[in-house]
Write an enzyme that holds these catalytic residues in place. Sequence first.
Site, mmCIF file in Angstrom:
data_model
loop_
_atom_site.group_PDB
_atom_site.id
_atom_site.type_symbol
_atom_site.label_atom_id
_atom_site.label_comp_id
_atom_site.label_asym_id
_atom_site.label_seq_id
_atom_site.Cartn_x
_atom_site.Cartn_y
_atom_site.Cartn_z
ATOM 1 N N CYS A 25 26.904 -8.950 70.074
ATOM 2 C CA CYS A 25 26.481 -10.239 68.961
ATOM 3 C C CYS A 25 26.255 -11.381 70.114
ATOM 4 O O CYS A 25 27.120 -11.484 71.098
ATOM 5 C CB CYS A 25 26.919 -10.069 68.584
ATOM 6 S SG CYS A 25 27.097 -11.303 67.181
ATOM 7 N N CYS A 37 20.934 -15.475 64.689
ATOM 8 C CA CYS A 37 21.548 -13.882 64.844
ATOM 9 C C CYS A 37 20.837 -14.379 66.324
ATOM 10 O O CYS A 37 19.275 -14.379 66.212
ATOM 11 C CB CYS A 37 20.462 -12.673 64.657
ATOM 12 S SG CYS A 37 20.577 -11.098 65.644
#
Length: 266
Positions: free
Chosen positions: A83, A206
């Site tokens: 991530c 994101c």
Amino acid sequence: MGHIFKEMTRKIKFSKYQGAGNDFILIDNRHGFFDRDDHDAVRKLCDRRFGVGADGLMLLQDTKNFDFEMIYYNADGREGTMCGNGGRCIVAFARDLGIVRDKTAFLAVDGQHDAVITNNRVDLGMIDVFTVRRDGEAYVLNTGSPHYVEFVQALASMNVYQAGFAIRNNEIYREDGINVNFIEKEGHGYFVRTFERGVEDETFACGTGATAAAMAAAIRENLEGDVEIPIRVLGGQLYIAFRKAGDSFTNVRLKGPADFVFTGEV
């Protein structure tokens, strides 16, 4: 929240951070108080109605040869792939804990990452990318997590949940899942919205998705050499830099804010 976590016998201190609207629960687990196999507890903590609420949870752990190790969980409780915004937030967390100062090298699921932090801005090194596939007009690539990138128009009014859910759950991607990004040209940069697997919804940002979208844009525009592309997401502004040679991307950097929100105990 005590009735939800009654099976946990030890109070766990946590901090909440967000990077361009991508929000995370961070736990200093250098003493191993939090059971990394307790996926149900992770899911409950990330629940926005019955827990703290977050797109994901990270454990900061000791490891050899690096400042720390990042263990990342999706909001569904399962350990996830890399991530990018989480990586930037855990660097800020490590700085605030006094583990690092203005730079670091840490270990994540996809290998080593380096980062430089200045105030609330984190410049994070990402993995190199050497393979980009096509699925019709879309681009498919892995920037630490798998991503599908599709160029669209009128992105601001698009039903990203509906369109992203359909692609993520089609016969090609249903089993392993994929993050679905929609991108539109905007001034000198791009606007990107993302449906994230694991969250199973659109998120405000994101990092690996913004990175994948910037690479797709560079291919589409036939850019070569040292490139930096501004990517606007719902939660703010990110910048992606890399060196491009054909479909190969090296010296990849994800740049943007990482902000402390609050701390507490459960």
